[in-house]
Every structure is written in structure tokens, then in C-alpha cells.
Design an enzyme around this catalytic site. Structure first.
Site, PDB file in Angstrom:
ATOM      1  N   ASP A   1       0.822  -1.217   0.000  1.00 12.37           N
ATOM      2  CA  ASP A   1       0.000   0.000   0.000  1.00 12.37           C
ATOM      3  C   ASP A   1       0.858   1.272   0.000  1.00 12.37           C
ATOM      4  OD1 ASP A   1      -2.261  -1.664   0.138  1.00 12.37           O
ATOM      5  OD2 ASP A   1      -2.191  -1.689   2.323  1.00 12.37           O
TER       6      ASP A   1
ATOM      7  N   GLU B   1     -11.486  -0.747  -4.562  1.00 15.55           N
ATOM      8  CA  GLU B   1     -10.895  -0.142  -3.366  1.00 15.55           C
ATOM      9  C   GLU B   1      -9.654   0.648  -3.769  1.00 15.55           C
ATOM     10  OE1 GLU B   1      -9.964  -3.510  -0.930  1.00 15.55           O
ATOM     11  OE2 GLU B   1      -8.476  -4.302  -2.346  1.00 15.55           O
TER      12      GLU B   1
END
Length: 307
Positions: A21, A197
């Protein structure tokens, strides 16, 4: 403890631990990279992400690791894993928007929540900026499950107005007050084509970009939309990153640095890596004259050192 990690110019860029991430920013001629940290076992069937790390580089190749400077335990209300997060600077302070789960208490019955940590330096130390979550699961009702309030991305427009986008299953956004720790609008919800997402919002040459993990089903790919305003309307533009090596998720991060555009993502390509043991990579990003993004070419070589 600060560890200097000198790495070869190849992907993945961090090789001594599993990272995921990516959220890069440029501050004072230095790239700071905010990441998750995967510690799941080889046989695990779910994530184990105990904390967030900060790295920095001035050449895009050698990265200094400042260590696990933030964790869900930083927040009295937090519990569980350290999901995707993004940091931004405003007025000399650094606001780090993070996703984790909320304890069941008087403020929430649990589920994913978004908090804000703050520091005077990009590398920390960080502390809880509010003492409570900025977003809790009860605030959003369009998705009928408890993990939709994840993956915050933050953006400050040219007029000084800040925005927070986030969401699994649908994309949600609010205006933020100048203090960066309070909402200044109702929650708005929309769903770009194939959205799953991991949104990433930015502006370039007057055009607004919304990148996200999409493709309808996993393995994820990175798709994007553009808009004439931060509020839309968002026009779907296509896929810019296909499936990644050995991971069913991927996550975008974009910066311009010293004349080049860079695309950050994660895959599972390190030895013993996988969907729950991921690693951050960087490749070049190129734009067409009309502002659309060319498909990112994923490489093992990565990017060249910046002089």
C-alpha cells in the site's frame, strides 16, 4: 531506530521486509514513502499488518527506513491490522490518514474506521490527532458490511480546500476543514466503473485523476477516471496497470519528482512473497498529450537513479 538500507535499482525497492500500500509524497526535495507492513506466515490465508513504516529517498533507488513509526495501537480506539494509509503536509504539519478497525465502544459498534495521526516531521513521531476516529462504520450505510471504510487518500486543491476520499465497494469523499481533522461536508458516495478499493486522487495540469484498484473481480488491476472538477463528473479512462506478480491485490501511488512521473504499486515477487507478503515496486508513468495515462510497464529493473 533509523536504518539506512542501500538497495539495487530494481523492483521490489524494499527487500528486507514485506511492504504494501505505497503512499509517496515529495517534501523539500525528498520523497517520503508511507507503507504498510506484511508479517503473515507462509501458510497464512489472511493479512497480518502490525504497523506502518516511513522510508525516504533523494534518488528513487536508495531508501532509508525510519522503522515502524505508527501502529493501530497508537489510537486508543484502534484494533487489528494497519490497512492502507496516506500522509500529506499542511502548514508545517504532517497528517497521516490511516485505516484500521474500531473497538466496540460508545463511538462505534466496530468495523473499519479512519483515523488521523499528526507529526511535526515527515518521519515522525506521530500521535493521534483527534483522540477518536474521523470516520466510523456507522457513518456510511451504502455497503452492508463492516470493512468498507478503508483506504483513505487525501488531496489539497489549488484553492486550499482539502478532500478525503476512501472506500471499499464504493468511493466516498468529504471536504476537510483547514485543521485537517474535521469534516466540512456530508459524506458523498459514488461508484466508478469496476471500482473495488484503494483510491488515489491528484491533480495535474488542471485535470483531476482518480486511480483505484478495479476490474470487478480479483486479481485487481489499476483503473482510472478523470474529471474537470474534484467533485466530478468522473469519466472512465481504462486500465493502466494489469495484474501484478503473485498477488491478488495491488495499490497505486503517484508522484512527479525531478522531471519524471513515477507509479508505485505492490506485488508478491520477493522470495517467499505472495498476496499476504507483498512488496512495493516503482515504474515510470507516462501521459499522453491529452492528459490520459499510458499503460504502466511493470519491470524487474525498476527506475534509474535520479541525479
Amino acid at each position: 531506530m533509523i536504518m539506512a538500507v542501500n538497495l539495487e535499482a530494481q523492483n521490489p525497492i524494499i527487500r528486507n521486509l514485506f511492504t504494501a500500500d505505497p503512499a509517496p509524497i515529495v517534501y523539500h526535495d525528498t520523497v517520503f514513502l508511507y507503507t504498510g507492513h506484511d508479517t503473515a506466515s507462509l501458510t497464512a490465508t489472511n493479512y497480518k499488518m502490525p504497523d506502518w513504516h516511513v522510508f525516504s529517498s533523494t534518488n528513487m533507488v536508495d531508501w532509508k527506513d525510519y522503522g515502524p513509526v505508527l501502529s493501530p495501537h497508537t489510537f486508543s480506539w484502534g484494533t487489528g491490522d494497519a490497512y492502507a494509509a496516506q500522509c500529506i503536509e499542511r502548514n508545517g504539519k504532517f497528517f497521516w490518514y490511516v485505516a484500521t478497525f474500531h473497538k466496540k465502544d460508545s463511538n462505534s459498534n466496530g468495523g473499519a474506521a479512519i483515523g488521523v495521526a499528526v507529526s511535526d516531521r515527515p518521519s515522525g513521531p506521530f500521535k493521534d490527532a483527534i483522540g477518536k476516529a474521523l470516520i466510523v462504520n456507522e457513518m456510511t450505510t451504502d455497503m452492508k458490511y463492516g470493512w468498507d471504510d478503508i483506504d483513505p487518500t487525501v488531496f489539497i486543491d489549488d484553492d486550499g480546500q482539502a478532500y478525503l476520499f476512501w472506500g471499499n465497494g464504493s468511493c466516498k469523499w468529504i471536504k476537510l476543514k483547514d485543521n485537517m481533522i474535521q469534516a466540512d461536508s456530508p459524506i458523498n458516495t459514488f461508484k466508478p466503473k469496476n471500482y473495488i478499493e484503494g483510491p488515489w486522487v491528484y491533480k495535474r495540469n488542471g485535470l483531476y485523476y482518480l486511480l483505484y484498484a478495479g476490474a470487478g473481480t480479483k486479481p485487481e488491476m489499476i483503473e482510472y477516471c478523470t474529471a474537470p472538477t474534484i467533485k466530478g463528473p468522473w469519466t472512465y479512462r481504462g486500465i493502466i496497470e494489469g495484474n501484478v506478480t503473485n498477488s491478488f491485490t495491488t495499490h497505486p501511488g503517484v508522484i512527479d519528482y525531478k522531471g519524471k512521473s513515477y507509479f508505485f504499486y505492490h506485488n508478491g515477487s520477493l522470495p517467499t512473497g505472495g498476496s499476504y507478503r507483498r512488496s512495493i515496486c516503482i515504474d515510470y508513468m507516462h501521459y499522453n498529450p491529452d492528459g490520459t495515462i499510458q499503460k504502466v510497464i511493470q519491470t524487474k529493473e525498476g527506475v534509474a537513479p535520479v541525479k
